[in-house]
Design a protein around this motif. Structure first.
Motif, PDB file in Angstrom:
ATOM      1  N   ASN A   1      33.718  22.434  39.766  1.00  0.00           N
ATOM      2  CA  ASN A   1      33.182  22.464  41.124  1.00  0.00           C
ATOM      3  C   ASN A   1      33.653  23.721  41.823  1.00  0.00           C
ATOM      4  OD1 ASN A   1      34.123  21.719  44.162  1.00  0.00           O
ATOM      5  ND2 ASN A   1      32.098  20.924  43.691  1.00  0.00           N
ATOM      6  N   GLY A   2      32.762  24.322  42.601  1.00  0.00           N
ATOM      7  CA  GLY A   2      33.114  25.490  43.394  1.00  0.00           C
ATOM      8  C   GLY A   2      31.946  25.883  44.277  1.00  0.00           C
ATOM      9  N   ARG A   3      32.176  26.842  45.146  1.00  0.00           N
ATOM     10  CA  ARG A   3      31.151  27.256  46.099  1.00  0.00           C
ATOM     11  C   ARG A   3      30.141  28.247  45.534  1.00  0.00           C
ATOM     12  NH1 ARG A   3      34.793  29.007  51.038  1.00  0.00           N
ATOM     13  NH2 ARG A   3      36.289  29.306  49.373  1.00  0.00           N
ATOM     14  N   ASN A   4      30.525  28.993  44.508  1.00  0.00           N
ATOM     15  CA  ASN A   4      29.686  30.074  44.006  1.00  0.00           C
ATOM     16  C   ASN A   4      28.995  29.655  42.708  1.00  0.00           C
ATOM     17  OD1 ASN A   4      28.796  32.404  42.621  1.00  0.00           O
ATOM     18  ND2 ASN A   4      30.268  33.678  43.685  1.00  0.00           N
ATOM     19  N   PRO A   5      27.675  29.393  42.750  1.00  0.00           N
ATOM     20  CA  PRO A   5      26.964  28.953  41.553  1.00  0.00           C
ATOM     21  C   PRO A   5      27.037  29.949  40.387  1.00  0.00           C
ATOM     22  CG  PRO A   5      25.634  28.553  43.488  1.00  0.00           C
ATOM     23  CD  PRO A   5      26.812  29.383  43.926  1.00  0.00           C
ATOM     24  N   GLU A   6      27.047  31.231  40.680  1.00  0.00           N
ATOM     25  CA  GLU A   6      27.141  32.231  39.614  1.00  0.00           C
ATOM     26  C   GLU A   6      28.493  32.129  38.900  1.00  0.00           C
ATOM     27  OE1 GLU A   6      27.136  37.063  38.969  1.00  0.00           O
ATOM     28  OE2 GLU A   6      26.112  36.231  40.710  1.00  0.00           O
ATOM     29  N   ALA A   7      29.569  32.048  39.678  1.00  0.00           N
ATOM     30  CA  ALA A   7      30.908  31.896  39.093  1.00  0.00           C
ATOM     31  C   ALA A   7      31.026  30.562  38.363  1.00  0.00           C
ATOM     32  CB  ALA A   7      31.979  31.996  40.181  1.00  0.00           C
ATOM     33  N   GLY A   8      30.376  29.536  38.884  1.00  0.00           N
ATOM     34  CA  GLY A   8      30.396  28.232  38.229  1.00  0.00           C
ATOM     35  C   GLY A   8      29.698  28.258  36.883  1.00  0.00           C
ATOM     36  N   GLY A   9      28.568  28.936  36.825  1.00  0.00           N
ATOM     37  CA  GLY A   9      27.863  29.080  35.562  1.00  0.00           C
ATOM     38  C   GLY A   9      28.687  29.836  34.537  1.00  0.00           C
ATOM     39  N   GLN A  10      29.376  30.870  35.006  1.00  0.00           N
ATOM     40  CA  GLN A  10      30.242  31.644  34.109  1.00  0.00           C
ATOM     41  C   GLN A  10      31.414  30.802  33.612  1.00  0.00           C
ATOM     42  OE1 GLN A  10      31.231  35.024  36.529  1.00  0.00           O
ATOM     43  NE2 GLN A  10      29.260  36.035  36.174  1.00  0.00           N
ATOM     44  N   ALA A  11      32.003  30.025  34.505  1.00  0.00           N
ATOM     45  CA  ALA A  11      33.122  29.166  34.116  1.00  0.00           C
ATOM     46  C   ALA A  11      32.673  28.119  33.103  1.00  0.00           C
ATOM     47  CB  ALA A  11      33.723  28.490  35.352  1.00  0.00           C
ATOM     48  N   LEU A  12      31.506  27.530  33.321  1.00  0.00           N
ATOM     49  CA  LEU A  12      30.991  26.533  32.396  1.00  0.00           C
ATOM     50  C   LEU A  12      30.698  27.157  31.031  1.00  0.00           C
ATOM     51  CD1 LEU A  12      30.115  23.670  31.788  1.00  0.00           C
ATOM     52  CD2 LEU A  12      27.868  24.235  32.734  1.00  0.00           C
ATOM     53  N   ALA A  13      30.113  28.350  31.031  1.00  0.00           N
ATOM     54  CA  ALA A  13      29.837  29.047  29.770  1.00  0.00           C
ATOM     55  C   ALA A  13      31.137  29.326  29.016  1.00  0.00           C
ATOM     56  CB  ALA A  13      29.079  30.344  30.044  1.00  0.00           C
ATOM     57  N   ARG A  14      32.150  29.737  29.735  1.00  0.00           N
ATOM     58  CA  ARG A  14      33.448  30.012  29.110  1.00  0.00           C
ATOM     59  C   ARG A  14      34.069  28.731  28.556  1.00  0.00           C
ATOM     60  NH1 ARG A  14      38.454  32.811  32.350  1.00  0.00           N
ATOM     61  NH2 ARG A  14      39.967  32.689  30.668  1.00  0.00           N
ATOM     62  N   LEU A  15      33.992  27.662  29.323  1.00  0.00           N
ATOM     63  CA  LEU A  15      34.548  26.378  28.894  1.00  0.00           C
ATOM     64  C   LEU A  15      33.886  25.899  27.598  1.00  0.00           C
ATOM     65  CD1 LEU A  15      36.446  23.988  30.038  1.00  0.00           C
ATOM     66  CD2 LEU A  15      34.278  22.917  30.582  1.00  0.00           C
ATOM     67  N   THR A  16      32.558  25.951  27.565  1.00  0.00           N
ATOM     68  CA  THR A  16      31.850  25.478  26.375  1.00  0.00           C
ATOM     69  C   THR A  16      32.031  26.428  25.194  1.00  0.00           C
ATOM     70  OG1 THR A  16      29.767  26.435  27.176  1.00  0.00           O
ATOM     71  CG2 THR A  16      30.176  24.113  27.675  1.00  0.00           C
ATOM     72  N   ALA A  17      32.154  27.717  25.458  1.00  0.00           N
ATOM     73  CA  ALA A  17      32.389  28.679  24.376  1.00  0.00           C
ATOM     74  C   ALA A  17      33.736  28.425  23.705  1.00  0.00           C
ATOM     75  CB  ALA A  17      32.321  30.109  24.910  1.00  0.00           C
ATOM     76  N   GLU A  18      34.683  27.891  24.467  1.00  0.00           N
ATOM     77  CA  GLU A  18      36.011  27.589  23.930  1.00  0.00           C
ATOM     78  C   GLU A  18      36.071  26.187  23.324  1.00  0.00           C
ATOM     79  OE1 GLU A  18      38.856  28.343  27.040  1.00  0.00           O
ATOM     80  OE2 GLU A  18      38.328  30.464  27.160  1.00  0.00           O
ATOM     81  N   GLY A  19      34.893  25.527  23.212  1.00  0.00           N
ATOM     82  CA  GLY A  19      34.852  24.222  22.570  1.00  0.00           C
ATOM     83  C   GLY A  19      34.915  23.036  23.508  1.00  0.00           C
ATOM     84  N   GLY A  20      34.999  23.279  24.800  1.00  0.00           N
ATOM     85  CA  GLY A  20      35.081  22.182  25.768  1.00  0.00           C
ATOM     86  C   GLY A  20      33.714  21.638  26.126  1.00  0.00           C
ATOM     87  N   ALA A  21      33.720  20.516  26.810  1.00  0.00           N
ATOM     88  CA  ALA A  21      32.499  19.897  27.292  1.00  0.00           C
ATOM     89  C   ALA A  21      32.604  19.734  28.801  1.00  0.00           C
ATOM     90  CB  ALA A  21      32.292  18.532  26.639  1.00  0.00           C
ATOM     91  N   GLY A  22      31.509  19.977  29.488  1.00  0.00           N
ATOM     92  CA  GLY A  22      31.563  19.830  30.929  1.00  0.00           C
ATOM     93  C   GLY A  22      30.246  20.071  31.604  1.00  0.00           C
ATOM     94  N   LEU A  23      30.321  20.139  32.921  1.00  0.00           N
ATOM     95  CA  LEU A  23      29.176  20.432  33.759  1.00  0.00           C
ATOM     96  C   LEU A  23      29.680  21.124  35.012  1.00  0.00           C
ATOM     97  CD1 LEU A  23      28.944  18.189  36.384  1.00  0.00           C
ATOM     98  CD2 LEU A  23      28.828  16.708  34.394  1.00  0.00           C
ATOM     99  N   TYR A  24      28.774  21.758  35.738  1.00  0.00           N
ATOM    100  CA  TYR A  24      29.147  22.423  36.983  1.00  0.00           C
ATOM    101  C   TYR A  24      28.278  21.905  38.099  1.00  0.00           C
ATOM    102  CZ  TYR A  24      29.431  25.781  40.740  1.00  0.00           C
ATOM    103  OH  TYR A  24      29.586  26.346  41.973  1.00  0.00           O
TER     104      TYR A  24
END
Length: 64
Positions: A37-60
Motif C-alpha cells: 500500500n502507498g500513495r504513488n501507483p507508479e512506485a507501487g507497481g515497481q515495488a510489486l514487480a520487485r517483490l514478485t521477481a524475488e519470488g514473493g506473492a502479493g498485490l498493490y
C-alpha cells in the motif's frame, strides 16, 4: 527464530518507502502474501514487480 508465514496475508502500509519496503520484503521471504500500500501507483507497481521477481506473492492497492 524465523516464523513460517505460509498461508498468511500481511498488509504493509507505506510499503513503497524504504522502511515499509523492508518489512514487506521480509514478510514475503517468510512466505506471506503481501498486500502493498502507498500513495504513488507508479512506485507501487515497481515495488510489486520487485517483490514478485524475488519470488514473493502479493498485490498493490493505492491509498493514503
Amino acid at each position: 527464530m524465523q516464523q513460517d508465514l505460509q498461508g498468511k496475508v500481511a498488509l504493509v502500509v507505506g510499503s513503497t518507502g524504504s522502511i515499509g519496503w523492508r518489512v514487506a520484503e521480509q514478510l514475503a521471504r517468510r512466505g506471506a502474501t503481501v498486500a502493498l500500500n502507498g500513495r504513488n501507483p507508479e512506485a507501487g507497481g515497481q515495488a510489486l514487480a520487485r517483490l514478485t521477481a524475488e519470488g514473493g506473492a502479493g498485490l498493490y492497492e493505492a491509498g493514503d
